[in-house]
Scaffold this motif. Structure first.
Motif, PDB file in Angstrom:
ATOM      1  N   TYR A  96       6.174   5.679  -5.127  1.00 18.00           N
ATOM      2  CA  TYR A  96       5.024   6.571  -4.933  1.00 18.00           C
ATOM      3  C   TYR A  96       3.690   5.846  -5.118  1.00 18.00           C
ATOM      4  O   TYR A  96       2.698   6.197  -4.491  1.00 18.00           O
ATOM      5  N   ARG A  97       3.671   4.825  -5.963  1.00 19.31           N
ATOM      6  CA  ARG A  97       2.452   4.044  -6.132  1.00 19.31           C
ATOM      7  C   ARG A  97       2.063   3.374  -4.811  1.00 19.31           C
ATOM      8  O   ARG A  97       0.910   3.331  -4.431  1.00 19.31           O
ATOM      9  N   MET A  98       3.099   2.847  -4.107  1.00 20.79           N
ATOM     10  CA  MET A  98       2.835   2.198  -2.833  1.00 20.79           C
ATOM     11  C   MET A  98       2.260   3.187  -1.825  1.00 20.79           C
ATOM     12  O   MET A  98       1.325   2.867  -1.084  1.00 20.79           O
ATOM     13  N   ILE A  99       2.794   4.391  -1.801  1.00 23.97           N
ATOM     14  CA  ILE A  99       2.317   5.398  -0.852  1.00 23.97           C
ATOM     15  C   ILE A  99       0.836   5.675  -1.080  1.00 23.97           C
ATOM     16  O   ILE A  99       0.047   5.783  -0.129  1.00 23.97           O
ATOM     17  N   ASP A 100       0.442   5.788  -2.348  1.00 26.83           N
ATOM     18  CA  ASP A 100      -0.979   6.016  -2.664  1.00 26.83           C
ATOM     19  C   ASP A 100      -1.839   4.837  -2.236  1.00 26.83           C
ATOM     20  O   ASP A 100      -2.954   5.004  -1.737  1.00 26.83           O
ATOM     21  N   GLU A 101      -1.321   3.611  -2.437  1.00 26.28           N
ATOM     22  CA  GLU A 101      -2.108   2.413  -2.128  1.00 26.28           C
ATOM     23  C   GLU A 101      -2.309   2.225  -0.629  1.00 26.28           C
ATOM     24  O   GLU A 101      -3.358   1.739  -0.198  1.00 26.28           O
ATOM     25  N   LEU A 102      -1.307   2.590   0.163  1.00 20.10           N
ATOM     26  CA  LEU A 102      -1.372   2.300   1.601  1.00 20.10           C
ATOM     27  C   LEU A 102      -2.587   2.942   2.269  1.00 20.10           C
ATOM     28  O   LEU A 102      -3.249   2.305   3.104  1.00 20.10           O
ATOM     29  N   ASN A 103      -2.869   4.190   1.926  1.00 19.48           N
ATOM     30  CA  ASN A 103      -4.022   4.863   2.539  1.00 19.48           C
ATOM     31  C   ASN A 103      -5.297   4.059   2.305  1.00 19.48           C
ATOM     32  O   ASN A 103      -6.145   3.947   3.187  1.00 19.48           O
ATOM     33  N   TYR A 104      -5.408   3.490   1.096  1.00 18.35           N
ATOM     34  CA  TYR A 104      -6.607   2.738   0.728  1.00 18.35           C
ATOM     35  C   TYR A 104      -6.620   1.358   1.381  1.00 18.35           C
ATOM     36  O   TYR A 104      -7.612   0.917   1.937  1.00 18.35           O
ATOM     37  N   VAL A 105      -5.476   0.662   1.313  1.00 18.32           N
ATOM     38  CA  VAL A 105      -5.398  -0.712   1.810  1.00 18.32           C
ATOM     39  C   VAL A 105      -5.531  -0.779   3.333  1.00 18.32           C
ATOM     40  O   VAL A 105      -6.228  -1.633   3.875  1.00 18.32           O
ATOM     41  N   ILE A 106      -4.853   0.144   4.029  1.00 19.58           N
ATOM     42  CA  ILE A 106      -4.891   0.121   5.499  1.00 19.58           C
ATOM     43  C   ILE A 106      -6.148   0.804   6.022  1.00 19.58           C
ATOM     44  O   ILE A 106      -6.620   0.518   7.122  1.00 19.58           O
ATOM     45  N   GLY A 107      -6.729   1.687   5.208  1.00 22.92           N
ATOM     46  CA  GLY A 107      -7.946   2.377   5.641  1.00 22.92           C
ATOM     47  C   GLY A 107      -7.662   3.514   6.606  1.00 22.92           C
ATOM     48  O   GLY A 107      -8.494   3.851   7.451  1.00 22.92           O
ATOM     49  N   GLN A 108      -6.484   4.099   6.496  1.00 26.67           N
ATOM     50  CA  GLN A 108      -6.089   5.180   7.397  1.00 26.67           C
ATOM     51  C   GLN A 108      -5.042   6.043   6.690  1.00 26.67           C
ATOM     52  O   GLN A 108      -4.281   5.564   5.851  1.00 26.67           O
ATOM     53  N   ASP A 109      -5.006   7.307   7.031  1.00 20.99           N
ATOM     54  CA  ASP A 109      -4.010   8.205   6.448  1.00 20.99           C
ATOM     55  C   ASP A 109      -2.617   7.768   6.903  1.00 20.99           C
ATOM     56  O   ASP A 109      -2.370   7.593   8.102  1.00 20.99           O
TER      57      ASP A 109
END
Length: 570
Positions: free
Chosen positions: A115-128
Motif C-alpha cells: 500500500y505504501r507503493m500505491i501511495d507513492e506512485l501517484n506522486y512519483v509518476i505525477g498522475q493518478d
C-alpha cells in the motif's frame, strides 16, 4: 493473529488467505517460518505447500483491491504509454503500464498489496494510478522487454535533483518530521538516484555499499574485490533523504535514528534477483548505512573453481566425505569462508544424506538442504540450533561460526555421535584454529579425537585479463616473496595496467589462496600436549601442508595475481 513479527506485504497476504478460509493460522505460521528460514518469497512457499495456486491467489488479491487480473502476454501498450514511466521507476517499483483511461494510468504491479507503493506512485509518476494484478514472472518479462537495463548516470540524476524542490535538511538526529521524511524518500529524483547507485554497485559486482554522512560531505563507497572505491560524492543535504529512501525500501522505522536497525531489500536487476542486507548505525552526523550485496549469479559454488590447488581439493573432498568429525574453515571477515563451506555442502548434497545448516544470516538458498537462520534476539543462537539439529537425524551439519565454548562443545558432541560438522573460526592460519579451540576451553583430547582438518584462506585480487601486462621480475619482487631467483626461473610476472574493464585498478575479480592442515597422529599427540601453534604448524608442513604464502606465490608464478597482493594478504 499469532504473535509473530511479520513484514507488511506478507501480513496483508496472511489476512487475505485466512479470511478466504484457504489456510489456518498454524499453517500460515509454518509458511512464514519457512519463508524467513530459506529467504524464498512468501508466495513461493504458499504454492510449494499446496495451500493455494498462483491463479487463485492473484484473483483473491484482485477482488480485495477491487481491480482485475490481466494477461500481460495479450496486452500491447503503446510507446507513448510506456514512456509515461521512466525505466528507473518501473524497475524500482516493479510495475508496467497496461492502459490509460480518463486520465488514470493502470499499471500491473509485482507487489500489488504494497500500500505504501500505491501511495507513492501517484506522486512519483505525477498522475493518478490504479493497480492491476498479473503473475510476477509476466511482469519481469515485460520489464525486460519494455525497459531494457539502461539506467541514467549519477550526473544526470544529480542535475535533476538540483532543479527539484527537494527540502534541504541536515542529517541531525533531532529532525523528527516523519511526514517530510517520507515525502523526501518518495521524491522521484531521490528514488532514481538510489536506483542508479544500487544498479551500478551490482553491475560492478560490489560486495558492499557504504552510505556515510560526515560533517561537510556525504560519501558513497563501493567495496569491489575487497577494496573500497568512492564514487563522486553527492551534495551533503542528500544524506537524509537517500538514507530515508533505503530505510523505506527495507521496511525499517524511518523515524528511529538513535538505534541500529537491520533490514533486507529484494530487487531484480538486469533480470536477476539480488538480495541486499541493510544495516544502519547512528553516528555523530546522521545514520551510516551499509548494504551487503548478495548476488547469487556471481558466486561460483564449486570446489574446482574457487582457487584450491588440485592436491588440496583431493584431500578436502576426502575429508568432507568422512562419516564424522569436525572440519573448520578459518580466515578474517570477507575471506570467502562461507563460499568454501557452501561449495563443500553442494559437493556432498545428495538424496541419501540429510544436511542441516545454522547461519547468521542464510546467504544463499541451497536446494535440498534445510537451512536455519540464527536469531540471537529470540534466543536462537548457534549452540541452541546445534542442540535442536541433533534431534533431527542429520548426517552433515554446518554451523556458521563457532563463537563460544558452548557452541564448540555442541560441535564436539555432534561429531562424537556420528555426524560430520562444518564450521568457521576467526584465526590467522590453519594451526591457529586448533589453539583457538583450546583457548575457548575445549579439552585437547576432545579436539584431537574430533577435528579432522582445518582450512585457512584469504581472497586476493585477480589481474584484469583485459589489461594484463607481462614484465620481468626484479630482485626486489623475488625478495618480497621470500623465494630464490632459481624458483622463478625464466618465468615472467604480470600486472594490470588499468583499463575501462577494471575501472583502471588493474584487477578484476578475486581468487582464493589456501592452506589445509590435516590432523595426523603426530598432530593429535601435539594437541594433547597443548603444544604452541608454531610447533603444530611446523609439523603440518612436514606432513605436506602448503602455507598461505606458498599458495599465493603459486598464483603469482601462474600469472593470476601480483606480488603486491600476495605480500599484502600473507
Amino acid at each position: 493473529m499469532v504473535n509473530v513479527e511479520i513484514d507488511a506485504s506478507s501480513s496483508a497476504l496472511w489476512h487475505l488467505i485466512l479470511d478466504a478460509g484457504k489456510a489456518t493460522e498454524d499453517q500460515l505460521l509454518e509458511v512464514y517460518e519457512e519463508h524467513e528460514r530459506t529467504g524464498k518469497a512468501f508466495t513461493t512457499v504458499l504454492y510449494n505447500y499446496d495451500i493455494i495456486t498462483e491463479q487463485e491467489l492473484l484473483q483473491l488479491i484482485a477482488d480485495n483491491l477491487a481491480t482485475e487480473v490481466v494477461d500481460l502476454k495479450q496486452t500491447s501498450p503503446s510507446r507513448e504509454l510506456v514512456e509515461k514511466i521512466s525505466p528507473a521507476i518501473a524497475r524500482m517499483y516493479q510495475i508496467v503500464p497496461v492502459k490509460e483511461d480518463d486520465g488514470v494510468l493502470y499499471v500491473a504491479a509485482e507487489d500489488p498489496m504494497n500500500y505504501r507503493m500505491i501511495d507513492e506512485l501517484n506522486y512519483v509518476i505525477g498522475q493518478d494510478c490504479r493497480i492491476l494484478v498479473a503473475p510476477p514472472t509476466d511482469i519481469e518479462d515485460a520489464l525486460d522487454f519494455f525497459y531494457p537495463q539502461d539506467v541514467d548516470s549519477v550526473h544526470d540524476v544529480l542535475a535533476e535533483i538540483e532543479n527539484s524542490d527537494l527540502i534541504e535538511v541536515s542529517g541531525d538526529e533531532d529532525y523528527e518530521n516523519t511526514d517530510e521524511l517520507e515525502e523526501m524518500a518518495a521524491n522521484a529524483p531521490i528514488v532514481r538516484f538510489v536506483d542508479v547507485v544500487l544498479y551500478q554497485a551490482v553491475k560492478e559486482q560490489a560486495s558492499d555499499i557504504h552510505f556515510e554522512p560526515f560533517a561537510d560531505e556525504f560519501k558513497i563507497r563501493y567495496r569491489i574485490d575487497g577494496a573500497l572505491y568512492e564514487m563522486a560524492p553527492p551534495p551533503k543535504h542528500l544524506a537524509l533523504p537517500v538514507i530515508s529512501r533505503i530505510k523505506v525500501m527495507s521496511n525499517l522505522n524511518i523515524a528511529e535514528r538513535r538505534k541500529p536497525q537491520d533490514g533486507r531489500i529484494e530487487l531484480r536487476i538486469a533480470g536477476r534477483p539480488v538480495d541486499l542486507r541493510v544495516s544502519t548505525l547512528p553516528t555523530q552526523y546522521g545514520e551510516s548505512v551499509v548494504l551487503r550485496v548478495l548476488d547469487r549469479s556471481v558466486v561460483e559454488l564449486n570446489l574446482d573453481h574457487i582457487g584450491i590447488d588440485a592436491n588440496n581439493v583431493k584431500t578436502l573432498r576426502r575429508l568432507i566425505h568422512q562419516p564424522n568429525g569436525i572440519l573448520i574453515v578459518t580466515g578474517p571477515t570477507g575471506s570467502g569462508k562461507t563460499t568454501t563451506l557452501y561449495s563443500c555442502l553442494k559437493e556432498i548434497n545428495s538424496v541419501g544424506e540429510k544436511l542441516l545448516t545454522a547461519e547468521d544470516p542464510v546467504e544463499y538458498d541451497l536446494e535440498g538442504i534445510m537451512q536455519l537462520a540464527v536469531r540471537e534476539a529470540v534466543g536462537m543462537d548457534f549452540a541452541r540450533a546445534l542442540r535442536a539439529f541433533l534431534r533431527q537425524d542429520p548426517d552433515r551439519i554446518m554451523v556458521g561460526e563457532i563463537r563460544d565454548l558452548e557452541t564448540a562443545a555442541m560441535a564436539v558432541q555432534a561429531s562424537l555421535t556420528g555426524h560430520l560438522v562444518l564450521s568457521t573460526l576467526h584465526t590467522n592460519d590453519a594451526a591457529g584454529g586448533i589453539t583457538r579451540l583450546i583457548d575457548m576451553g575445549v579439552e585437547p583430547f576432545l579436539i584431537s579425537s574430533t577435528v579432522i582438518g582445518v582450512v585457512a584462506q584469504r581472497l586476493i585480487r585477480r589481474i584484469c585479463q583485459s589489461c594484463k601486462t607481462e614484465y620481468t621480475p626484479t630482485d626486489k619482487d623475488v625478495e618480497a616473496l621470500g623465494i630464490e631467483r632459481e624458483q622463478v626461473g625464466d618465468r615472467s610476472f604480470y600486472y594490470g595496467k588499468g583499463c575501462a574493464n577494471c575501472n583502471n585498478t588493474g584487477y578484476k575479480g578475486r581468487v582464493g589462496i589456501f592452506e589445509l592442515l590435516q590432523v595426523s597422529p603426530d598432530i593429535q599427540d601435539m594437541i594433547n600436549q597443548r603444544l604452541p601453534t608454531g610447533i603444530i604448524r611446523k609439523q603440518a608442513v612436514q606432513d605436506g601442508m602448503v602455507l598461505l604464502r606458498e599458495s599465493g606465490i603459486r598464483k603469482v608464478l601462474d600469472g593470476m595475481s601480483t606480488v603486491e597482493e600476495v605480500v599484502r594478504y600473507t
